[in-house]
Design a protein around this motif. Structure first.
Motif, PDB file in Angstrom:
ATOM      1  N   ILE A 317      47.537  32.290  34.279  1.00 36.61           N
ATOM      2  CA  ILE A 317      47.668  33.599  33.621  1.00 36.61           C
ATOM      3  C   ILE A 317      49.118  33.857  33.239  1.00 36.61           C
ATOM      4  O   ILE A 317      49.415  34.311  32.123  1.00 36.61           O
ATOM      5  N   GLY A 323      53.137  38.944  31.148  1.00 37.19           N
ATOM      6  CA  GLY A 323      52.711  40.015  32.033  1.00 37.19           C
ATOM      7  C   GLY A 323      52.355  39.489  33.415  1.00 37.19           C
ATOM      8  O   GLY A 323      52.384  38.271  33.664  1.00 37.19           O
ATOM      9  N   PHE A 327      45.904  42.557  38.164  1.00 34.00           N
ATOM     10  CA  PHE A 327      45.642  43.849  37.540  1.00 34.00           C
ATOM     11  C   PHE A 327      45.051  44.764  38.601  1.00 34.00           C
ATOM     12  O   PHE A 327      44.095  44.395  39.292  1.00 34.00           O
ATOM     13  N   ARG A 328      45.641  45.927  38.769  1.00 28.93           N
ATOM     14  CA  ARG A 328      45.147  46.904  39.736  1.00 28.93           C
ATOM     15  C   ARG A 328      44.649  48.125  38.996  1.00 28.93           C
ATOM     16  O   ARG A 328      45.296  48.608  38.064  1.00 28.93           O
ATOM     17  N   GLN A 329      43.494  48.628  39.424  1.00 29.47           N
ATOM     18  CA  GLN A 329      42.874  49.759  38.744  1.00 29.47           C
ATOM     19  C   GLN A 329      42.222  50.672  39.773  1.00 29.47           C
ATOM     20  O   GLN A 329      41.644  50.209  40.763  1.00 29.47           O
ATOM     21  N   TRP A 342      41.702  45.085  43.174  1.00 32.05           N
ATOM     22  CA  TRP A 342      42.515  43.962  42.733  1.00 32.05           C
ATOM     23  C   TRP A 342      41.677  43.023  41.875  1.00 32.05           C
ATOM     24  O   TRP A 342      40.537  42.693  42.215  1.00 32.05           O
ATOM     25  N   LYS A 343      42.248  42.585  40.749  1.00 29.85           N
ATOM     26  CA  LYS A 343      41.591  41.610  39.890  1.00 29.85           C
ATOM     27  C   LYS A 343      42.662  40.737  39.240  1.00 29.85           C
ATOM     28  O   LYS A 343      43.826  41.144  39.136  1.00 29.85           O
ATOM     29  N   ARG A 345      44.348  39.498  35.960  1.00 26.76           N
ATOM     30  CA  ARG A 345      44.464  40.135  34.647  1.00 26.76           C
ATOM     31  C   ARG A 345      43.810  39.259  33.585  1.00 26.76           C
ATOM     32  O   ARG A 345      44.140  38.091  33.437  1.00 26.76           O
ATOM     33  N   THR A 346      42.878  39.843  32.848  1.00 27.46           N
ATOM     34  CA  THR A 346      42.170  39.113  31.791  1.00 27.46           C
ATOM     35  C   THR A 346      42.446  39.689  30.409  1.00 27.46           C
ATOM     36  O   THR A 346      41.952  39.158  29.411  1.00 27.46           O
ATOM     37  N   VAL A 349      48.649  43.227  28.293  1.00 26.43           N
ATOM     38  CA  VAL A 349      49.267  44.201  29.198  1.00 26.43           C
ATOM     39  C   VAL A 349      48.961  45.642  28.799  1.00 26.43           C
ATOM     40  O   VAL A 349      48.726  46.503  29.652  1.00 26.43           O
ATOM     41  N   GLY A 381      41.525  34.748  29.980  1.00 26.21           N
ATOM     42  CA  GLY A 381      40.753  35.866  30.515  1.00 26.21           C
ATOM     43  C   GLY A 381      39.276  35.777  30.181  1.00 26.21           C
ATOM     44  O   GLY A 381      38.416  36.142  30.989  1.00 26.21           O
ATOM     45  N   ASP A 390      37.779  36.287  37.738  1.00 26.79           N
ATOM     46  CA  ASP A 390      38.765  37.366  37.775  1.00 26.79           C
ATOM     47  C   ASP A 390      38.565  38.289  38.957  1.00 26.79           C
ATOM     48  O   ASP A 390      39.465  39.060  39.311  1.00 26.79           O
TER      49      ASP A 390
END
Length: 484
Positions: A317, A323, A327-329, A342-343, A345-346, A349, A381, A390
Motif C-alpha cells: 500500500i 498516504g 485507515f481508521r474510521q 482499523w482497516k 487503506r484501499t 487519501v 485496494g 483490507d
C-alpha cells in the motif's frame, strides 16, 4: 369445497401443466446408502491395511467383525434418520443424524460386547468406527455441496404450493428464490381472497384456501407451505393436513416469528393447548463469556499466522499509493458506543472529501453508500477488497473487545442516525468482521436484506452458528463474490 365456514367456493382461475413429482429422492437415498457402505468398508480396510503394514497378525474374527460393521453401518444411519428426505441438503440436520448414527453404533457395540462377554478386537472396533464416521461426514459434505450446486441450476427441487395472503406469499417466494440450495420451488399459489388475481410474481393463482388439495393434485406438488394467514386457524390447518394425507404431501407452516431461532422455540402443552414458547436470546452470561474468549483467542492466533501477509500488504500500500497504510474510521458498536475500526487503506487519501460528488452514483438502496466501480479505490485496494484482505487489521478491534469475529456489519454513525426502532436491534450485540451478510451476498445485498440478515443473527446467535459462518466465510472470500 370450502375450508373455512361461510367462505364461498373459489374456482380454479388458471390451468397449469402437469408436473412430475420429485422422483430423484429414491435414487439419491440409494446413492447415500452406497456411499455410507463404501465409507465403512474403507475404514475397515484402512485399519486392516495399517496392521498388515506393521506386520501384525490379522485374525479371522477381525475380518468378520469388519464385515458385520460394514453391513450395520447403513442400518444405524437409517435408524438415526440420516436418510430422511427433508434432511437432504440441510447440513446441520443431516450431519447431526450421521453423527448420532455413528455414536449409536459405537455404543451398541460396546454395550453388546460387555453384556455378552464377547471377546472382540477392541482396537479394531475403536479405530474403524470413528474413522468410518469421519469418512461418512466428509462424503455427506461433498454430496451436499454438489446437491446445492445442482439446485442452483434448478435441479433436484421440491415443488411447493404457497398458501396465504399475497404479501406473505410473495415474501416466501422471494426467500426460496434467494436461497435455492434449500431445494424449494413454488409452482403455484392459493390465496384466501383471490379478487381476480391470476398470478403472484409470475406464479399462477390456483384458487382459494379450499382448493389447496386439488391444486396439489393437479401440479403434483411435493409440499404445501403456509405463510402467516389469520384465516388459517388451528381447525382449518388440521383439516388441510387431513386433506393432504392421502397424497402424502408435506405441510410446512411458517410462524409469524420468521427469524427466531429453532432452538429458542418449543411447543408446550398448556391447558390442553399446544403453545409456542419463545425463549429470550442470551446476550450476557456464560455463553457470552465463552464467545468473548473464543473471539480473542482465535483473533490472536489468526494475527500471528497472518503476520507475514500483514506486513507485506502494508508495504504494498505504501509503495503503490501515497498516504498511510492504515485507515481508521468511526463506527458504532454494541449499545451504540462509538469506536475506531482499523482497516488497510484501499482508497485515495482524500476519499471522504470526494464522497459528496459521487452520491448520485450510489448502487445500493437505503442508507448504505456503495459504488460498484468506485473511482476512489486504488489498484491494490481493489484486490484487497475483493478478497476482504483490507479487514485483517480489524483483528485488533476483536482482541480489544470492540468487535467480534462474527456479528452484524459495523455501521457508520450517519447510518445509525437513520435507523428505525427495529433496525436498532442490531446494536444489542458486537459488530463482526464477518456475518450472515458476508456469506449471503456481501455488497450485492439490498439494504433491507442486509438488515434482515443482521437481525436474524441477533435473534439466532449461538457459538455453533458462529462456527458455521466462519466456515462459510472462507469459501465466499476465496471466490471474491459480491465484494466491491
Amino acid at each position: 369445497m370450502s375450508v373455512g365456514a361461510g367462505e364461498p367456493d373459489v374456482v380454479l382461475l388458471q390451468r397449469v401443466p402437469e408436473r412430475a413429482p420429485s422422483i430423484w429422492t429414491r435414487p439419491y437415498v440409494r446413492f447415500l446408502r452406497a456411499g455410507d457402505v463404501a465409507c465403512a468398508f474403507a475404514a475397515c480396510a484402512v485399519v486392516v491395511g495399517t496392521k498388515l503394514l506393521f506386520g501384525a497378525y490379522i485374525p479371522t474374527e477381525d475380518l468378520m467383525v469388519g464385515a458385520v460393521l460394514t453391513v450395520s453401518w447403513p442400518v444405524s444411519m437409517q435408524l438415526s434418520a440420516a436418510y430422511r428426505e427433508r434432511g437432504h441438503g440441510e447440513g446441520s440436520e443431516e450431519f447431526r443424524a450421521v453423527f448420532n448414527g455413528g455414536v449409536g453404533l459405537m455404543a451398541a457395540v460396546a454395550i453388546g460386547a460387555y453384556a455378552t462377554q464377547t471377546g472382540i478386537a477392541r482396537s479394531f472396533v475403536m479405530a474403524a468406527l470413528p474413522l468410518a464416521l469421519v469418512l461418512t461426514l466428509v462424503f455427506r459434505f461433498r454430496v451436499r455441496k454438489k446437491l446445492h450446486l445442482a439446485r442452483v441450476r434448478g435441479e433436484y427441487m421440491r415443488h411447493v404450493i404457497a398458501v396465504g395472503h399475497r404479501a406473505a406469499v410473495l415474501d416466501l417466494i422471494m426467500q426460496f428464490r434467494r436461497e435455492p440450495h434449500h431445494g424449494m420451488r413454488v409452482v403455484g399459489v392459493c390465496l384466501p381472497i383471490t379478487q381476480g388475481d391470476r398470478d403472484v410474481d409470475g406464479l399462477p393463482v390456483l384458487g382459494g384456501l379450499g382448493d389447496v388439495a386439488e391444486a396439489v393434485s393437479r401440479t403434483q406438488a411435493d409440499a404445501v407451505a403456509v405463510a402467516a394467514c389469520p384465516e388459517l386457524d388451528g381447525g382449518t390447518l388440521r383439516r388441510l393436513a387431513w386433506s393432504l394425507e392421502e397424497q402424502r404431501t408435506d405441510l410446512f407452516v411458517a410462524p409469524a416469528l420468521m427469524d427466531v431461532a429453532g432452538p429458542r422455540i418449543s411447543i408446550r402443552p398448556v391447558a390442553g393447548m399446544p403453545l409456542l414458547h419463545v425463549d429470550h436470546p442470551e446476550f450476557d452470561g456464560a455463553k457470552q463469556i465463552v464467545k468473548n474468549i473464543f473471539d480473542r483467542v482465535m483473533a490472536s492466533l489468526a494475527l500471528v499466522v497472518l503476520l507475514p501477509a500483514f506486513v507485506l500488504i502494508a508495504l504494498l500500500i505504501r509503495v503503490t499509493s501515497p498516504g498511510p497504510a492504515f485507515f481508521r474510521q468511526v463506527r458504532v458498536g454494541k449499545g451504540g458506543r462509538e469506536f475506531r475500526v482499523w482497516k488497510f487503506r484501499t482508497m485515495v487519501v482524500d476519499a471522504e472529501r470526494l464522497k459528496s460528488s459521487l452520491l448520485e452514483a450510489n448502487d445500493v438502496d437505503g442508507v448504505l453508500f456503495k459504488i460498484r466501480n468506485d473511482p476512489r479505490i486504488t489498484g491494490i485496494g481493489r484486490f484487497l477488497r475483493r478478497y476482504s484482505l483490507d479487514e485483517i487489521p480489524q483483528l485488533f478491534n476483536v482482541i480489544s473487545g470492540q468487535m467480534s469475529l462474527v456479528g452484524p456489519r459495523p455501521p457508520l454513525p450517519e447510518e445509525v442516525a437513520e435507523y428505525g426502532t427495529d433496525v436498532r436491534r442490531r446494536l444489542v450485540v458486537k459488530p463482526g468482521m464477518t456475518g450472515l451478510w458476508q456469506v449471503s451476498g456481501r455488497s450485492d445485498l439490498s439494504w433491507e436484506e442486509s438488515v434482515r440478515l443482521d437481525l436474524r443473527y441477533v435473534e439466532r446467535w449461538s457459538l455453533i452458528l458462529d462456527l458455521q459462518i466462519l466456515w462459510k466465510t472462507w469459501s465466499v472470500v476465496t471466490r471474491g463474490e459480491g465484494a466491491y
